[in-house]
Design a protein around this motif. Structure first.
Motif, PDB file in Angstrom:
ATOM      1  N   PRO A   1       0.839  -1.199   0.000  1.00  0.00           N
ATOM      2  CA  PRO A   1       0.000   0.000   0.000  1.00  0.00           C
ATOM      3  C   PRO A   1       0.871   1.245   0.000  1.00  0.00           C
ATOM      4  N   PRO A   2       0.284   2.434  -0.244  1.00  0.00           N
ATOM      5  CA  PRO A   2       1.071   3.670  -0.189  1.00  0.00           C
ATOM      6  C   PRO A   2       1.719   3.833   1.184  1.00  0.00           C
ATOM      7  N   MET A   3       2.917   4.413   1.211  1.00  0.00           N
ATOM      8  CA  MET A   3       3.665   4.566   2.465  1.00  0.00           C
ATOM      9  C   MET A   3       3.344   5.871   3.189  1.00  0.00           C
ATOM     10  N   ILE A   4       2.516   6.718   2.584  1.00  0.00           N
ATOM     11  CA  ILE A   4       2.174   7.981   3.230  1.00  0.00           C
ATOM     12  C   ILE A   4       0.698   8.000   3.570  1.00  0.00           C
ATOM     13  N   SER A   5       0.395   8.493   4.764  1.00  0.00           N
ATOM     14  CA  SER A   5      -1.007   8.602   5.154  1.00  0.00           C
ATOM     15  C   SER A   5      -1.631   9.765   4.388  1.00  0.00           C
ATOM     16  N   ASP A   6      -2.881   9.597   4.038  1.00  0.00           N
ATOM     17  CA  ASP A   6      -3.594  10.608   3.279  1.00  0.00           C
ATOM     18  C   ASP A   6      -3.669  11.928   4.048  1.00  0.00           C
ATOM     19  N   GLU A   7      -3.913  11.858   5.370  1.00  0.00           N
ATOM     20  CA  GLU A   7      -4.046  13.095   6.152  1.00  0.00           C
ATOM     21  C   GLU A   7      -2.723  13.860   6.241  1.00  0.00           C
ATOM     22  N   LEU A   8      -1.601  13.164   6.268  1.00  0.00           N
ATOM     23  CA  LEU A   8      -0.303  13.839   6.292  1.00  0.00           C
ATOM     24  C   LEU A   8      -0.063  14.532   4.952  1.00  0.00           C
ATOM     25  N   ARG A   9      -0.367  13.851   3.891  1.00  0.00           N
ATOM     26  CA  ARG A   9      -0.185  14.409   2.550  1.00  0.00           C
ATOM     27  C   ARG A   9      -1.041  15.661   2.359  1.00  0.00           C
ATOM     28  N   ARG A  10      -2.267  15.625   2.867  1.00  0.00           N
ATOM     29  CA  ARG A  10      -3.159  16.792   2.747  1.00  0.00           C
ATOM     30  C   ARG A  10      -2.656  17.968   3.588  1.00  0.00           C
ATOM     31  N   GLN A  11      -2.056  17.682   4.737  1.00  0.00           N
ATOM     32  CA  GLN A  11      -1.581  18.746   5.633  1.00  0.00           C
ATOM     33  C   GLN A  11      -0.336  19.437   5.085  1.00  0.00           C
ATOM     34  N   ALA A  12       0.496  18.705   4.376  1.00  0.00           N
ATOM     35  CA  ALA A  12       1.768  19.253   3.879  1.00  0.00           C
ATOM     36  C   ALA A  12       1.531  20.367   2.859  1.00  0.00           C
ATOM     37  N   ASP A  13       2.438  21.332   2.840  1.00  0.00           N
ATOM     38  CA  ASP A  13       2.393  22.365   1.804  1.00  0.00           C
ATOM     39  C   ASP A  13       2.797  21.774   0.468  1.00  0.00           C
ATOM     40  N   ASN A  14       3.625  20.752   0.524  1.00  0.00           N
ATOM     41  CA  ASN A  14       4.171  20.164  -0.693  1.00  0.00           C
ATOM     42  C   ASN A  14       4.451  18.683  -0.423  1.00  0.00           C
ATOM     43  N   PHE A  15       4.032  17.844  -1.346  1.00  0.00           N
ATOM     44  CA  PHE A  15       4.342  16.410  -1.270  1.00  0.00           C
ATOM     45  C   PHE A  15       5.377  16.101  -2.328  1.00  0.00           C
ATOM     46  N   ILE A  16       6.470  15.468  -1.924  1.00  0.00           N
ATOM     47  CA  ILE A  16       7.510  15.059  -2.862  1.00  0.00           C
ATOM     48  C   ILE A  16       7.483  13.546  -2.949  1.00  0.00           C
ATOM     49  N   GLU A  17       7.203  13.044  -4.133  1.00  0.00           N
ATOM     50  CA  GLU A  17       7.166  11.604  -4.375  1.00  0.00           C
ATOM     51  C   GLU A  17       8.600  11.075  -4.372  1.00  0.00           C
ATOM     52  N   LEU A  18       8.906  10.191  -3.436  1.00  0.00           N
ATOM     53  CA  LEU A  18      10.245   9.623  -3.307  1.00  0.00           C
ATOM     54  C   LEU A  18      10.714   8.983  -4.613  1.00  0.00           C
ATOM     55  N   ASP A  19       9.820   8.325  -5.309  1.00  0.00           N
ATOM     56  CA  ASP A  19      10.174   7.652  -6.565  1.00  0.00           C
ATOM     57  C   ASP A  19      10.700   8.650  -7.601  1.00  0.00           C
ATOM     58  N   GLU A  20      10.226   9.904  -7.538  1.00  0.00           N
ATOM     59  CA  GLU A  20      10.696  10.915  -8.485  1.00  0.00           C
ATOM     60  C   GLU A  20      12.078  11.447  -8.121  1.00  0.00           C
ATOM     61  N   LEU A  21      12.552  11.146  -6.918  1.00  0.00           N
ATOM     62  CA  LEU A  21      13.913  11.516  -6.512  1.00  0.00           C
ATOM     63  C   LEU A  21      14.917  10.401  -6.820  1.00  0.00           C
ATOM     64  N   ARG A  22      14.415   9.259  -7.243  1.00  0.00           N
ATOM     65  CA  ARG A  22      15.272   8.085  -7.473  1.00  0.00           C
ATOM     66  C   ARG A  22      16.490   8.406  -8.330  1.00  0.00           C
ATOM     67  N   SER A  23      16.291   9.127  -9.443  1.00  0.00           N
ATOM     68  CA  SER A  23      17.412   9.397 -10.355  1.00  0.00           C
ATOM     69  C   SER A  23      18.421  10.372  -9.745  1.00  0.00           C
ATOM     70  N   VAL A  24      18.020  11.123  -8.713  1.00  0.00           N
ATOM     71  CA  VAL A  24      18.883  12.124  -8.102  1.00  0.00           C
ATOM     72  C   VAL A  24      19.580  11.593  -6.845  1.00  0.00           C
ATOM     73  N   ILE A  25      18.869  10.794  -6.034  1.00  0.00           N
ATOM     74  CA  ILE A  25      19.416  10.363  -4.738  1.00  0.00           C
ATOM     75  C   ILE A  25      19.524   8.842  -4.601  1.00  0.00           C
ATOM     76  N   GLY A  26      19.153   8.119  -5.643  1.00  0.00           N
ATOM     77  CA  GLY A  26      19.098   6.667  -5.526  1.00  0.00           C
ATOM     78  C   GLY A  26      20.298   5.959  -6.101  1.00  0.00           C
ATOM     79  N   ARG A  27      20.442   4.749  -5.674  1.00  0.00           N
ATOM     80  CA  ARG A  27      21.397   3.820  -6.280  1.00  0.00           C
ATOM     81  C   ARG A  27      20.692   2.472  -6.280  1.00  0.00           C
TER      82      ARG A  27
END
Length: 184
Positions: A147-173
């Protein structure tokens, strides 16, 4: 959502981020992660929170903790507690939510933007408190796992949600394959 003059701080819930990256099948390069967010603003501090098993002769997380400690991360650790659940299974408990929340609130007057690496819905009141103090809050986690790793209420509260998968090419190995003994 990031401004070059932003004073920003990273608050990394180690076990939560590890689980999210593992669910997406990649390892995080913490040197690249720190560089990426230093590029996005004026990085005040990068906190990493994790519980450690004190009685283990070797902990698989110890080399990471040591490396982070020497490479610009403020390490916040505490002993994990071991217990046996009602089915007789060995469990480890080491929640770092309070430590992360206290540090974020203490730093609130000195930062413009908090980046919280966790999907834990328990952080929703923390986000609201930081926002009331004028701090923008980004949350890094994933909705692409099952299932998704982020709770819906946390995502709604945040000013900005950053999808970890979209950082893969920048911070991943790529994930390392577990070491196995060679056949005899």
């Amino acid at each position: 959502m990031f401004y070059k003059d932003d004073r920003l701080a990273l608050f990394i819930d180690g076990s939560n981020l590890y689980a999210a990256a593992k669910a997406l099948n990649f390892d995080i390069d913490y040197k690249l992660l720190r560089q990426e967010f230093a590029r996005r603003g004026k990085l005040l501090r990068a906190f990493y929170y994790t519980a450690l098993l004190e009685n283990e002769e070797y902990s698989p997380i110890r080399p990471l903790v040591d490396w982070l400690n020497y490479n610009g991360y403020a390490m916040v650790t505490k002993p994990a507690r071991e217990f046996t659940d009602s089915q007789g299974r060995r469990k480890v408990k080491g929640n770092m939510d309070i430590e992360l929340a206290v540090d974020a609130l203490e730093l609130a007057g000195h930062m413009d933007h908090a980046v919280i690496f966790s999907g834990d819905g328990d952080f929703k009141p923390l986000l609201a408190a930081l926002q009331r103090k004028g701090v923008r809050v980004s949350v890094v986690s994933t909705i692409r796992s099952q299932p998704p790793m982020i709770s819906d209420e946390l995502r709604r509260q945040a000013d900005n949600f950053i999808e970890l998968d979209e950082l893969r090419s920048v911070i991943g190995r790529p994930m390392r394959e577990p070491m196995t003994d060679a056949p005899d």
